[in-house]
Design a protein around this motif. Sequence first.
Motif, PDB file in Angstrom:
ATOM      1  N   MET A 182       0.826  -1.206   0.000  1.00 29.60           N
ATOM      2  CA  MET A 182       0.000   0.000   0.000  1.00 29.60           C
ATOM      3  C   MET A 182       0.865   1.262   0.000  1.00 29.60           C
ATOM      4  O   MET A 182       0.529   2.258  -0.656  1.00 29.60           O
ATOM      5  N   LYS A 183       2.007   1.217   0.722  1.00 25.44           N
ATOM      6  CA  LYS A 183       2.914   2.366   0.705  1.00 25.44           C
ATOM      7  C   LYS A 183       3.452   2.609  -0.703  1.00 25.44           C
ATOM      8  O   LYS A 183       3.536   3.755  -1.173  1.00 25.44           O
ATOM      9  N   LYS A 184       3.836   1.523  -1.381  1.00 23.61           N
ATOM     10  CA  LYS A 184       4.381   1.677  -2.732  1.00 23.61           C
ATOM     11  C   LYS A 184       3.321   2.198  -3.695  1.00 23.61           C
ATOM     12  O   LYS A 184       3.594   3.075  -4.526  1.00 23.61           O
ATOM     13  N   ILE A 185       2.111   1.648  -3.572  1.00 29.11           N
ATOM     14  CA  ILE A 185       1.039   2.118  -4.461  1.00 29.11           C
ATOM     15  C   ILE A 185       0.738   3.588  -4.201  1.00 29.11           C
ATOM     16  O   ILE A 185       0.565   4.390  -5.149  1.00 29.11           O
ATOM     17  N   THR A 186       0.688   3.951  -2.928  1.00 29.13           N
ATOM     18  CA  THR A 186       0.418   5.349  -2.586  1.00 29.13           C
ATOM     19  C   THR A 186       1.534   6.269  -3.074  1.00 29.13           C
ATOM     20  O   THR A 186       1.272   7.380  -3.571  1.00 29.13           O
ATOM     21  N   ALA A 244       1.184   9.243  -5.782  1.00 34.72           N
ATOM     22  CA  ALA A 244       1.564  10.634  -5.535  1.00 34.72           C
ATOM     23  C   ALA A 244       2.479  11.153  -6.631  1.00 34.72           C
ATOM     24  O   ALA A 244       2.366  12.318  -7.073  1.00 34.72           O
ATOM     25  N   ILE A 245       3.422  10.302  -7.087  1.00 33.39           N
ATOM     26  CA  ILE A 245       4.331  10.719  -8.153  1.00 33.39           C
ATOM     27  C   ILE A 245       3.568  10.979  -9.445  1.00 33.39           C
ATOM     28  O   ILE A 245       3.820  11.948 -10.171  1.00 33.39           O
ATOM     29  N   ILE A 246       2.616  10.102  -9.725  1.00 33.62           N
ATOM     30  CA  ILE A 246       1.831  10.269 -10.958  1.00 33.62           C
ATOM     31  C   ILE A 246       0.889  11.469 -10.840  1.00 33.62           C
ATOM     32  O   ILE A 246       0.570  12.133 -11.847  1.00 33.62           O
ATOM     33  N   ALA A 247       0.453  11.791  -9.623  1.00 35.67           N
ATOM     34  CA  ALA A 247      -0.501  12.885  -9.454  1.00 35.67           C
ATOM     35  C   ALA A 247       0.116  14.240  -9.783  1.00 35.67           C
ATOM     36  O   ALA A 247      -0.573  15.147 -10.259  1.00 35.67           O
ATOM     37  N   VAL A 248       1.445  14.391  -9.562  1.00 30.44           N
ATOM     38  CA  VAL A 248       2.094  15.688  -9.820  1.00 30.44           C
ATOM     39  C   VAL A 248       2.064  16.039 -11.305  1.00 30.44           C
ATOM     40  O   VAL A 248       1.595  17.126 -11.686  1.00 30.44           O
ATOM     41  N   PRO A 249       2.566  15.178 -12.191  1.00 32.66           N
ATOM     42  CA  PRO A 249       2.484  15.540 -13.610  1.00 32.66           C
ATOM     43  C   PRO A 249       1.050  15.653 -14.108  1.00 32.66           C
ATOM     44  O   PRO A 249       0.755  16.450 -15.010  1.00 32.66           O
ATOM     45  N   ILE A 259      10.064  20.436 -17.199  1.00 33.38           N
ATOM     46  CA  ILE A 259      11.039  20.523 -16.102  1.00 33.38           C
ATOM     47  C   ILE A 259      10.330  20.454 -14.754  1.00 33.38           C
ATOM     48  O   ILE A 259      10.811  19.806 -13.809  1.00 33.38           O
ATOM     49  N   ALA A 260       9.180  21.094 -14.630  1.00 29.84           N
ATOM     50  CA  ALA A 260       8.411  21.052 -13.380  1.00 29.84           C
ATOM     51  C   ALA A 260       7.993  19.624 -13.042  1.00 29.84           C
ATOM     52  O   ALA A 260       8.051  19.178 -11.878  1.00 29.84           O
ATOM     53  N   ILE A 261       7.579  18.882 -14.065  1.00 35.02           N
ATOM     54  CA  ILE A 261       7.185  17.480 -13.854  1.00 35.02           C
ATOM     55  C   ILE A 261       8.368  16.652 -13.377  1.00 35.02           C
ATOM     56  O   ILE A 261       8.284  15.904 -12.406  1.00 35.02           O
ATOM     57  N   LEU A 262       9.510  16.778 -14.079  1.00 30.84           N
ATOM     58  CA  LEU A 262      10.689  15.989 -13.738  1.00 30.84           C
ATOM     59  C   LEU A 262      11.212  16.322 -12.345  1.00 30.84           C
ATOM     60  O   LEU A 262      11.554  15.426 -11.563  1.00 30.84           O
ATOM     61  N   VAL A 263      11.284  17.626 -12.031  1.00 35.78           N
ATOM     62  CA  VAL A 263      11.818  18.026 -10.729  1.00 35.78           C
ATOM     63  C   VAL A 263      10.905  17.563  -9.602  1.00 35.78           C
ATOM     64  O   VAL A 263      11.357  16.963  -8.602  1.00 35.78           O
ATOM     65  N   ALA A 264       9.614  17.805  -9.724  1.00 33.54           N
ATOM     66  CA  ALA A 264       8.670  17.416  -8.666  1.00 33.54           C
ATOM     67  C   ALA A 264       8.630  15.900  -8.476  1.00 33.54           C
ATOM     68  O   ALA A 264       8.626  15.387  -7.355  1.00 33.54           O
ATOM     69  N   SER A 265       8.621  15.151  -9.598  1.00 38.18           N
ATOM     70  CA  SER A 265       8.582  13.689  -9.504  1.00 38.18           C
ATOM     71  C   SER A 265       9.860  13.135  -8.875  1.00 38.18           C
ATOM     72  O   SER A 265       9.823  12.212  -8.058  1.00 38.18           O
ATOM     73  N   SER A 266      11.016  13.711  -9.257  1.00 37.04           N
ATOM     74  CA  SER A 266      12.295  13.250  -8.700  1.00 37.04           C
ATOM     75  C   SER A 266      12.364  13.515  -7.194  1.00 37.04           C
ATOM     76  O   SER A 266      12.853  12.667  -6.427  1.00 37.04           O
ATOM     77  N   ILE A 267      11.888  14.676  -6.774  1.00 38.47           N
ATOM     78  CA  ILE A 267      11.911  14.987  -5.339  1.00 38.47           C
ATOM     79  C   ILE A 267      11.038  14.005  -4.551  1.00 38.47           C
ATOM     80  O   ILE A 267      11.441  13.480  -3.510  1.00 38.47           O
ATOM     81  N   LEU A 268       9.845  13.719  -5.069  1.00 38.66           N
ATOM     82  CA  LEU A 268       8.962  12.776  -4.396  1.00 38.66           C
ATOM     83  C   LEU A 268       9.572  11.370  -4.354  1.00 38.66           C
ATOM     84  O   LEU A 268       9.491  10.666  -3.350  1.00 38.66           O
ATOM     85  N   TYR A 269      10.191  10.990  -5.475  1.00 31.82           N
ATOM     86  CA  TYR A 269      10.809   9.668  -5.534  1.00 31.82           C
ATOM     87  C   TYR A 269      11.914   9.532  -4.495  1.00 31.82           C
ATOM     88  O   TYR A 269      11.999   8.524  -3.784  1.00 31.82           O
ATOM     89  N   LEU A 270      12.756  10.542  -4.386  1.00 29.92           N
ATOM     90  CA  LEU A 270      13.855  10.488  -3.424  1.00 29.92           C
ATOM     91  C   LEU A 270      13.338  10.463  -1.988  1.00 29.92           C
ATOM     92  O   LEU A 270      13.878   9.760  -1.125  1.00 29.92           O
TER      93      LEU A 270
END
Length: 322
Positions: free
Chosen positions: A263-267, A271-276, A303-314
């Motif tokens: 559930m943590k991974k799905i969530t 969240a990562i998909i929700a940003v773009p 760039i906004a998509i990549l930066v926001a997604s990378s931050i969430l991933y990290l």
Amino acid sequence: MERTRLYRNGVLEAEGFPIDDVSDHIEDPSAVVWFDLCAPSPEDLGKISEELGLHRLAVEDALHSNQRPKLDTYDSHLFITVYGAKLVNSRLDLIEVSIFVVKNALVTVRESPEFEIDEVLRRWDANGEMSRYGVPYLLHGLLDHVVDGYFEVLQTMDDRIEKLEDDLFEDESGDRAYIQRQTYEMRKKLVRFRRLAVPMREVVGSLLRRGVEMLDPAMTPYYQDLYDHALRTAEWTDSLRELVGNVREAHINQQGFRLNDIMKKITSWAAIIAVPTMITGYYGQNVPYPGFGHPLGFWTSTIAILVASSILYLIFKKRGWL
């Protein structure tokens, strides 16, 4: 299949004689007779009951299987029901043995030849000097063999439960359904086995309480030791049942932990998909926005998509959610 033995004054005098001769030997107070019947017919037991004066209810219990381990007292004899146990591969085999205890005779009635009566004979012969104590010694050797068989079964079960624990907490365990299935089957075996172990303690305890009547004082310590072994088998069985329950509970908890991780991974991915999705949805509105109609707007959103997604991933990766 019939086995017979005659002891006179504590010395093995004859064996393998016809059961029809038993009545002649029983009349001698210095003689002790043992004979064994394997899956006898009602006629065979009826003939024996007439010669030894066995109670009709005891004979009926010996003929009908699936009796509870017990000790019944009658006017002229004792009637005992016990079970031999052994593990064959993953199957628990139980062999019923009925025992008639007369003053100078011991009669064993086996349900099937799978009960190894030869092991009992070797146990008797290993301490031949103890034969002078008569029927109590022969009965002790038989019951001691049965209880020792319980220890062998419990030791094997203990080893298998320990292996289940290792498989449960091993990181690279493969088939989780295997652990659940083995735990369920082991619990069933232990519940079935406990129905033998606990009554066996009561049987030996009853014999000890009748010690003044039937036991030579020299045999009392042997029956006390047998009672201690029967008590240990009952306690060991209960501890293994509790251990199997703990393994099952730990397995269920592990499943819950794995579900939480999923559930943590799905969530996290949601969240990562929700940003773009949010950014592209914003830029997809039918109103002009900074960079609308120009390459600068595309690169800004990308760039906004990549930066926001990378931050969430990290962040999620650091917390162990991914």
